[in-house]
Design an enzyme around this catalytic site. Sequence first.
Site, short mmCIF file in Angstrom:
data_model
loop_
_atom_site.label_atom_id
_atom_site.label_comp_id
_atom_site.label_asym_id
_atom_site.label_seq_id
_atom_site.Cartn_x
_atom_site.Cartn_y
_atom_site.Cartn_z
N GLY A 275 72.15 75.56 19.15
CA GLY A 275 72.53 75.54 20.56
C GLY A 275 71.47 75.09 21.53
CD GLU A 317 73.86 77.95 11.44
OE1 GLU A 317 74.58 77.99 12.46
OE2 GLU A 317 74.22 78.42 10.36
N GLY A 319 71.48 71.37 15.83
CA GLY A 319 72.14 70.09 15.56
C GLY A 319 71.75 69.09 16.62
NE ARG A 361 78.67 66.54 24.14
CZ ARG A 361 77.95 66.83 25.19
NH1 ARG A 361 77.42 65.86 25.91
NH2 ARG A 361 77.76 68.07 25.55
CB CYS A 392 95.64 53.27 28.67
SG CYS A 392 96.92 53.09 29.90
#
Length: 469
Positions: A275, A317, A319, A361, A392
């Site tokens: 995170g 963890e 990422g 995002r 579109c």
Amino acid sequence: MPHAHEAGWAHADGALRGPSWLREPVDPNALVDHLWSLTATKEDGVLTIGGVAMTDLARDHGTPAYVLDEADFRSRARAFREAFADYDVYYAGKAFLCSSVVGWVAEEGLSIDVCSDGELTVALRAGFDPARIGYHGNNKTYAELRRALEAGVGRVIVDSVDEIARLERLAAEGLTARVMVRVTAGVEAHTHEYIATAHEDQKFGFSITGGDAMEAVRRLQAAAGIELLGLHSHIGSQIFDTSGFEVAARRVLALHARISEELGVDLPELDLGGGFGIAYTTQDDPSEPAQLATEMTKIVEHECRALDVAVPRLSIEPGRAIVGPSTCTLYEVGTVKEVALDGGARRTYVSVDGGMSDNIRTALYDADYSCTLASRGSDAPPVLGRVVGKHCEAGDIVVKDEFVPGDIAAGDLLAVPGTGAYCRSMASNYNHALRPPVIAVRDGVARTVVRRETVEDLLSTDVGVESNS
Ligand SMILES: Cc1ncc(COP(=O)(O)O)c(C=O)c1O
Ligand SMILES: N[C@@H](CCCC[NH3+])C(=O)O
């Protein structure tokens, strides 16, 4: 953070000055260093990464393309490995995973966290040691769990009572499972609602306060063939403020200590999740791994001392913090349109040859990005631009607000930094877009690590015209 549509934008001269955080136009002939990967430079306005000029890369590989700076990825992985030397560092493959990345993660001495059968398959096929894989997911099927255990996955992070029952069944069938219990610590992490995961009202984990976590621990501890390694807490993604980690660690360690007291079991491990936030714009100021390690270790050691329990083997963890800054997306500008806004101000819409299919995002989380002209220098006065895609959808925005040179035009290359995490991995075929390739660059060489999709790839799932006869 104020957003583009907020008041205070339009100035008397009709020029847009941007949201309050975007105070100064960025120099189109230079890079804001901390937004770009390690080897990125600009010479005569041409963006070069890993010794490869983006003009050459676009010519040879086409656009849009994700450009992955291998040295940057490796150095961030190594920085986490070294800063968290006493921890196990699991690279969170959901951010981005392909065979080459699996190889780099192995070479840099990290483990891998997967959260689906697909990610597990990529890691295993690339030859990653299954004992160093952690397997997440809130809805793993019996078949998926079986496959993971048969492959020898090092730990399964258990997320529900149904999953416990599936694991008990598999254990009864002779398979062994090493597991962690994913707990929700009840923390309101300061990030977008959709990417926060430790508050009570969401799908992940077992509640500590409601007693479900303790119940899961009791059951797993009693099950034959299941080895309970410890508790797991992940509070959300793109978090800058360590106070969320601190509150979570305190609550999770309190449960850890209670387990020791009530069940007489000192769980050997504890996972604090990932995170860690990265810089998408000049406004973001992320912590270095070394600082994170110092702070997190201090919190855990302090709590363990207060609770009179031994410090368990810790893991994290990350990422986004490893792969996010390593990659930029290279687009070609197709159309440029100036739009008059209320109050007489104007906004320049720059349409590129990708969009929400390669970066969801912005539309999904209202995320902020930045961009730079990648193919030439410019001395034209800057205008406030909005980079949009070719889908579109009016919300098909890649960069909500950034200054671009006033002479930006069709054929220019535009690069958006910080797109290594959750962009290719969340890419779609919306409007039958072909998902872009990932081109790794290093020492002057560009090589394809994920190829561009083709029309044949798209058509391969379409069964074709059915005959009515
Ligand atoms: C359980 C778990 N671990 C690790 C991560 C990786 O998070 P990040 O990429 O923000 O480091 C996630 C994603 O939020 C996650 O759900
Ligand atoms: N996909 C999210 C983060 C969620 C991570 C997975 N738990 C993002 O782009 O920020």
